[in-house]
Enzyme design. Structure first.
Site, mmCIF file in Angstrom:
data_model
loop_
_atom_site.group_PDB
_atom_site.id
_atom_site.type_symbol
_atom_site.label_atom_id
_atom_site.label_comp_id
_atom_site.label_asym_id
_atom_site.label_seq_id
_atom_site.Cartn_x
_atom_site.Cartn_y
_atom_site.Cartn_z
ATOM 1 N N VAL A 112 70.711 44.789 -17.263
ATOM 2 C CA VAL A 112 69.486 44.017 -17.097
ATOM 3 C C VAL A 112 69.484 42.856 -18.101
ATOM 4 O O VAL A 112 69.799 43.047 -19.275
ATOM 5 C CB VAL A 112 68.247 44.905 -17.298
ATOM 6 C CG1 VAL A 112 66.965 44.079 -17.222
ATOM 7 C CG2 VAL A 112 68.224 46.019 -16.255
ATOM 8 N N ALA A 113 69.132 41.664 -17.624
ATOM 9 C CA ALA A 113 69.097 40.457 -18.458
ATOM 10 C C ALA A 113 70.418 40.274 -19.203
ATOM 11 O O ALA A 113 70.456 39.878 -20.360
ATOM 12 C CB ALA A 113 67.933 40.495 -19.447
ATOM 13 N N LYS A 138 78.096 39.521 -10.836
ATOM 14 C CA LYS A 138 78.968 38.344 -10.865
ATOM 15 C C LYS A 138 79.334 38.013 -12.303
ATOM 16 O O LYS A 138 78.649 38.360 -13.267
ATOM 17 C CB LYS A 138 78.290 37.140 -10.206
ATOM 18 C CG LYS A 138 76.980 36.668 -10.865
ATOM 19 C CD LYS A 138 77.142 35.753 -12.061
ATOM 20 C CE LYS A 138 75.826 35.336 -12.668
ATOM 21 N NZ LYS A 138 75.959 34.681 -13.988
ATOM 22 N N GLY A 162 73.208 38.432 -17.955
ATOM 23 C CA GLY A 162 74.037 37.318 -17.536
ATOM 24 C C GLY A 162 74.951 37.632 -16.372
ATOM 25 O O GLY A 162 75.896 36.886 -16.097
ATOM 26 N N MET A 163 74.658 38.721 -15.637
ATOM 27 C CA MET A 163 75.483 39.115 -14.499
ATOM 28 C C MET A 163 74.711 39.090 -13.186
ATOM 29 O O MET A 163 75.158 39.623 -12.178
ATOM 30 C CB MET A 163 76.092 40.501 -14.746
ATOM 31 C CG MET A 163 76.995 40.552 -15.970
ATOM 32 S SD MET A 163 77.778 42.154 -16.204
ATOM 33 C CE MET A 163 78.960 42.148 -14.849
ATOM 34 N N ALA A 164 73.525 38.468 -13.213
ATOM 35 C CA ALA A 164 72.708 38.250 -12.015
ATOM 36 C C ALA A 164 72.261 39.547 -11.356
ATOM 37 O O ALA A 164 72.202 39.639 -10.132
ATOM 38 C CB ALA A 164 73.439 37.353 -11.023
ATOM 39 N N ASP A 177 70.858 32.139 -8.168
ATOM 40 C CA ASP A 177 72.013 33.033 -8.059
ATOM 41 C C ASP A 177 71.952 33.955 -6.849
ATOM 42 O O ASP A 177 72.929 34.660 -6.555
ATOM 43 C CB ASP A 177 72.137 33.898 -9.321
ATOM 44 C CG ASP A 177 72.570 33.111 -10.541
ATOM 45 O OD1 ASP A 177 73.038 31.973 -10.378
ATOM 46 O OD2 ASP A 177 72.435 33.643 -11.657
ATOM 47 N N SER A 179 69.002 38.988 -9.356
ATOM 48 C CA SER A 179 69.328 38.206 -8.161
ATOM 49 C C SER A 179 70.076 39.058 -7.135
ATOM 50 O O SER A 179 69.831 38.947 -5.928
ATOM 51 C CB SER A 179 70.190 36.996 -8.547
ATOM 52 O OG SER A 179 69.477 36.124 -9.394
ATOM 53 N N ALA A 180 70.971 39.904 -7.617
ATOM 54 C CA ALA A 180 71.693 40.798 -6.717
ATOM 55 C C ALA A 180 70.728 41.714 -5.968
ATOM 56 O O ALA A 180 70.862 41.935 -4.761
ATOM 57 C CB ALA A 180 72.706 41.622 -7.505
#
Length: 309
Positions: free
Chosen positions: A99-100, A10, A102-104, A140, A107-108
């Site tokens: 990884v880490a 995202k 800011g694109m989740a 998220d 969470s994905a």
């Protein structure tokens, strides 16, 4: 037997951050936008008593925790506990989301594991229940199930799907190393205190979605969306990682019509007028030396879904 689920990354086209609440969270007006860059999670049946095990391949795979902190493993155990069954499953994550970044990505993977295990175990869990379980895992995770474009309120987990027309073209510039989301929120609070505005929820107005941004999405207007992109965490991310300013400048100079730090960073997102421009911006960013790599993609795309062959 195995089930593979593809799940999108995202970008937050708007991330409005309210003040610090007593529970440690912030009220958000978070407009999520799902893009075609994504991970795949494969759930494979395991022997009784095997529990939940994990493997991971792909870029940055070495940075993915394979212990109980991994959201995919937590998702499998949470779903199993909800249904009163044992979480005997092997999960393999084919990693393509930074990884880490800011694109989740984590969470994905949690959302993908919920969908994959639900299908593998033939549970037929209602979507509303999956969304509630996703919210237990993280702010998220519900959006990764939903996909498309949505407004997230509360801490981001209360979702409202938004109308959108057409396809928007993006470039994501991936930085070396990650940024801790809690650290970026903490820096946002610190900067607000330093500016004298205060950082508590009694000091900062509750954010709301920008009508101009919502109209740009509904109209399929890239130029209007570019003008409305906002991220209240961007100044905090730049404070912690000043080199991101050079990445944002390089993408803009290469022809991006809009640029912002994605979520809590350090990935930077660039909106372009079309697919051809996206490829050109990605190439220029890669050559600029201001990022590790740059990827062109598009959206919006659906949320976590079983991959059919």
């Amino acid at each position: 037997m195995s089930v593979t689920v593809r799940v999108p990354a995202k970008v937050n086209v708007q991330l409005g951050v309210g003040g610090l609440r007593r529970d440690g969270f912030h009220d958000l007006a978070n407009v999520f936008f799902a893009v075609a860059l994504g991970d795949e999670v494969t759930a494979t049946a395991a022997a009784p008593g095997a529990g939940t095990t994990l493997t991971c391949t792909g870029p940055d795979a070495g940075q993915v925790p394979l212990d109980d902190s991994n959201l995919a493993a937590r998702a499998a155990r949470l779903l199993a506990a909800h249904h009163g069954i044992e979480p005997d499953v092997h999960l393999h994550i084919a990693k393509d989301i930074p990884v880490a970044g800011g694109m989740a990505g984590g969470s994905a993977d949690g959302a993908a594991a919920l969908v994959a295990c639900d299908a593998l175990w033939a549970l037929d869990t209602p979507q509303e229940t999956l969304l509630a379980l996703a919210a237990e895992l993280g702010s998220d995770v519900p959006f990764a199930l939903l996909g498309g474009v949505a407004l997230g309120r509360g801490r981001g987990e209360i979702l409202e799907s938004l109308p959108v027309t057409g396809t928007f073209h993006w470039v994501f510039a991936v930085a070396d190393g990650g940024l801790s989301t809690p650290a970026v929120f903490h820096e946002c609070d610190r900067l607000r205190e330093a500016a004298g505005t205060g950082s508590a929820d009694t000091d900062v107005p509750t954010p709301d979605a920008d009508p101009a941004l919502l109209a740009a999405l509904a109209d399929g207007d890239p130029a209007a969306l570019a003008a409305a992109l906002t991220n209240d965490l961007q100044s905090a991310a730049l404070s912690l990682r000043p080199a991101l300013a050079a990445t944002l400048a390089a993408g803009t100079q290469a022809g991006a019509i809009g640029a912002l730090v994605s979520g809590s960073g350090p990935t930077c997102a660039f909106l372009t007028k079309d697919a051809e421009a996206a490829e050109a911006v990605a190439a220029a960013l890669t050559a600029s030396g201001t990022c590790r790599t740059a990827r062109a993609t598009h959206g919006p795309v659906p949320g976590a879904a079983v991959r059919t062959r």
